[in-house]
Enzyme design. Structure first.
Site, PDB file in Angstrom:
ATOM      1  N   ARG A  75       0.866  -1.356   0.022  1.00  0.00           N
ATOM      2  CA  ARG A  75       0.027  -0.004  -0.074  1.00  0.00           C
ATOM      3  C   ARG A  75       0.792   1.281  -0.124  1.00  0.00           C
ATOM      4  O   ARG A  75       0.345   2.386  -0.168  1.00  0.00           O
ATOM      5  CB  ARG A  75      -0.963   0.014   1.364  1.00  0.00           C
ATOM      6  CG  ARG A  75      -2.064   1.166   1.308  1.00  0.00           C
ATOM      7  CD  ARG A  75      -3.255   0.633   2.110  1.00  0.00           C
ATOM      8  NE  ARG A  75      -3.112   0.016   3.236  1.00  0.00           N
ATOM      9  CZ  ARG A  75      -2.343   0.504   4.278  1.00  0.00           C
ATOM     10  NH1 ARG A  75      -2.101   1.900   4.464  1.00  0.00           N
ATOM     11  NH2 ARG A  75      -2.354  -0.219   5.326  1.00  0.00           N
ATOM     12  N   TYR A 126     -16.855  17.835 -15.026  1.00  0.00           N
ATOM     13  CA  TYR A 126     -17.053  16.232 -14.717  1.00  0.00           C
ATOM     14  C   TYR A 126     -18.028  16.040 -13.690  1.00  0.00           C
ATOM     15  O   TYR A 126     -17.887  16.560 -12.632  1.00  0.00           O
ATOM     16  CB  TYR A 126     -15.578  15.667 -14.671  1.00  0.00           C
ATOM     17  CG  TYR A 126     -15.872  14.240 -14.383  1.00  0.00           C
ATOM     18  CD1 TYR A 126     -16.342  13.481 -15.680  1.00  0.00           C
ATOM     19  CD2 TYR A 126     -15.784  13.414 -13.130  1.00  0.00           C
ATOM     20  CE1 TYR A 126     -16.430  12.041 -15.472  1.00  0.00           C
ATOM     21  CE2 TYR A 126     -15.975  12.269 -13.020  1.00  0.00           C
ATOM     22  CZ  TYR A 126     -16.344  11.540 -14.244  1.00  0.00           C
ATOM     23  OH  TYR A 126     -16.614   9.963 -14.178  1.00  0.00           O
ATOM     24  N   ASP A 197      -7.956  19.938 -14.045  1.00  0.00           N
ATOM     25  CA  ASP A 197      -8.380  18.753 -14.542  1.00  0.00           C
ATOM     26  C   ASP A 197      -7.807  18.774 -16.088  1.00  0.00           C
ATOM     27  O   ASP A 197      -8.411  19.306 -16.667  1.00  0.00           O
ATOM     28  CB  ASP A 197      -9.731  18.332 -14.354  1.00  0.00           C
ATOM     29  CG  ASP A 197      -9.971  16.966 -14.756  1.00  0.00           C
ATOM     30  OD1 ASP A 197      -9.286  16.286 -15.621  1.00  0.00           O
ATOM     31  OD2 ASP A 197     -10.854  16.388 -14.148  1.00  0.00           O
ATOM     32  N   LYS A 222      -8.755   7.481 -19.507  1.00  0.00           N
ATOM     33  CA  LYS A 222      -9.033   8.115 -20.583  1.00  0.00           C
ATOM     34  C   LYS A 222      -7.905   7.794 -21.552  1.00  0.00           C
ATOM     35  O   LYS A 222      -7.635   6.959 -21.959  1.00  0.00           O
ATOM     36  CB  LYS A 222      -9.792   9.593 -20.509  1.00  0.00           C
ATOM     37  CG  LYS A 222     -10.752   9.785 -19.413  1.00  0.00           C
ATOM     38  CD  LYS A 222     -11.857   8.953 -19.549  1.00  0.00           C
ATOM     39  CE  LYS A 222     -12.783   8.758 -18.274  1.00  0.00           C
ATOM     40  NZ  LYS A 222     -13.397   9.889 -17.544  1.00  0.00           N
TER      41      LYS A 222
HETATM   42  C1  LIG Z   1     -13.397  10.302 -16.227  1.00  0.00           C
HETATM   43  C2  LIG Z   1     -13.357  11.786 -15.586  1.00  0.00           C
HETATM   44  C3  LIG Z   1     -12.733  11.844 -14.227  1.00  0.00           C
HETATM   45  C4  LIG Z   1     -13.114  10.713 -13.016  1.00  0.00           C
HETATM   46  O1  LIG Z   1     -12.045   9.930 -13.506  1.00  0.00           O
HETATM   47  P1  LIG Z   1     -11.966   8.325 -13.443  1.00  0.00           P
HETATM   48  O2  LIG Z   1     -10.954   7.595 -13.562  1.00  0.00           O
HETATM   49  O3  LIG Z   1     -13.330   7.818 -14.078  1.00  0.00           O
HETATM   50  O4  LIG Z   1     -12.415   8.130 -11.785  1.00  0.00           O
HETATM   51  C5  LIG Z   1     -12.308  13.236 -13.898  1.00  0.00           C
HETATM   52  N1  LIG Z   1     -12.319  14.241 -14.750  1.00  0.00           N
HETATM   53  C6  LIG Z   1     -12.751  13.964 -16.028  1.00  0.00           C
HETATM   54  C7  LIG Z   1     -12.660  15.315 -16.673  1.00  0.00           C
HETATM   55  C8  LIG Z   1     -13.161  12.753 -16.492  1.00  0.00           C
HETATM   56  O5  LIG Z   1     -13.348  12.787 -17.888  1.00  0.00           O
END
Ligand SMILES: *Cc1c(COP(=O)(O)O)cnc(C)c1O
Length: 401
Positions: A75, A126, A197, A222
């Site tokens: 961890r 998001y 982000d 993504k």
């Molecule tokens: C998908 C996404 C998230 C969250 O990420 P996960 O990997 O699904 O937990 C946060 N910000 C944006 C812009 C996203 O597209």
């Protein structure tokens, strides 16, 4: 005296270079500062070049390590994370920490500020980020201020006594662009953290740390991963910010929000072709935008690269490309539903950034902002042949009543 390297694992030592762990300092990972991003994507995080070293960092499955070293327990660290962190950090120009998901990374960043502090958030971003902030508002009294990120004055006014300003640019799903250059400069004079982000742009198209951000967040699920087969998140900080790095690492080990070794391997493997995938998908996106904008059934196209879009000026100043995501407004929920059903090659699915093209009517989610039109369909462009992708969209549009 117990050995602090294995007993003291509850609180990380900020002076410790966790990225170097398990690596031989005499043979640093072959990443040179002068190499371009494409080269960094291919080379960063590889084992050092010694005879018979594996080309790729292997998947290390270990819950525990022989004592006396720096990792200790599963961890606290894993060489498979470390390799990926080197690569993401090198691409963003900072130091990365990986998490079990993008949302785990988001929550760890929220934990950097007081539970009843002030958080500025884009009103369209998001969905999970807004939901997580609202849950904290209800439970702990976090003050959440939702702002229009395209309005720099409003963001600055809301940020004056804020603890954290969260930006997303381009935003999900209406592709709004914040003035990251202007905000980076102005917010630098405030006593708040600025997080961006960067999931939609990827470090290849936009590097928020260079523009003055304190933290960059990725849903590596993504584009970074790119193959729709792993869930993983990351936070990147400037190399000198040891305090926030240590705080995030503590949260990761205390919350247990650690990435799997297999997922880390998959994301790093995906990252090796990030530049090729993004370039191809973006090129196709630009072609689709041009064709869709002319179609009678399409009310509006949302894309930061449209010269008449609100964000175009900011996007050209801070991005090296406009990305592989776009949205279209088809006027009604019915038309949008019919459209996504009629598509044959495009997959009706949530998420984005994979090699396969997907599309989704966002308002099918009850929690999606009412500012998002009912007929809006978000398209995540993959790397199939552009002619096939276009033909499929056109046949689906032609079926609308
Ligand atoms: C998908 C996404 C998230 C969250 O990420 P996960 O990997 O699904 O937990 C946060 N910000 C944006 C812009 C996203 O597209």
């Amino acid at each position: 005296m117990p050995d602090p390297t294995w007993v003291g694992c509850l609180v990380p030592d900020p002076t410790r270079n966790t990225r170097a762990m398990t690596r031989d300092p005499a043979h640093p990972s072959p990443t040179s500062r002068s190499w371009r991003e494409d080269t960094v994507a291919v080379t960063a995080g590889r084992p050092h070049k010694t005879p018979d070293a594996p080309m790729n960092q292997p998947i290390v499955l270990a819950s525990t390590y022989v004592g006396g070293g720096e990792v200790g327990y599963g961890r606290y660290g894993n060489p498979s994370w470390t390799a990926l962190e080197e690569a993401i950090g090198a691409l963003e120009g900072g130091r990365a920490l990986t998490f079990s998901s993008g949302m785990a990374a988001v929550q760890a960043v929220f934990d950097l500020i007081p539970a009843d502090g002030v958080l500025v958030l884009p009103e369209q971003c998001y969905l999970g980020v807004i939901g997580a902030a609202q849950a904290r508002a209800e439970r702990f009294g976090l003050q959440v201020r939702l702002v229009d990120v395209t309005d720099t004055g409003t963001v600055l006014a809301a940020a004056e006594d804020a603890d954290l300003v969260w930006l997303e640019s381009p935003t999900n799903p209406t592709m709004e662009v914040a003035d990251l250059v202007g905000l980076g400069g102005e917010l630098g004079m405030f006593d708040c953290l600025v997080a961006v982000d960067n999931t939609f742009a990827t470090p290849l198209l936009q590097q928020p740390l260079v523009l003055g951000a304190d933290l960059v967040i990725h849903s590596a699920t993504k584009f970074l991963s790119g193959h729709s087969d792993a869930v993983l998140g990351a936070v990147v900080l400037p190399a000198g910010d040891r305090d926030n790095f240590a705080a995030l690492e503590t949260t990761r080990r205390m919350a247990g929000a650690i990435p799997g070794a297999l997922e880390s391997y998959l994301v790093l493997r995906g990252l090796r072709t990030l530049h090729l995938r993004v370039a191809r998908a973006q090129q196709t996106a630009e072609l689709l935008v041009a064709k869709l904008a002319d179609h009678d059934a399409v009310r509006r196209v949302y894309y930061p690269g449209l010269p008449d879009s609100l964000g175009y000026r900011f996007a050209t100043a801070q991005m090296s490309g406009f990305g592989a995501l776009l949205s279209v407004d088809l006027g009604s929920a019915e038309a949008a539903d019919q459209f996504v059903e009629a598509a044959q090659l495009w997959v009706h699915a949530t998420s984005l950034g994979g090699v396969e093209s997907t599309l989704e009517r966002r308002r099918r989610w009850a929690g999606e902002s009412v500012l998002v039109p009912e007929g809006l369909v978000r398209l995540s462009v993959g790397i199939e042949h552009p002619d096939d992708l276009l033909a499929d969209l056109l046949q689906a549009l032609d079926q609308l009543d």
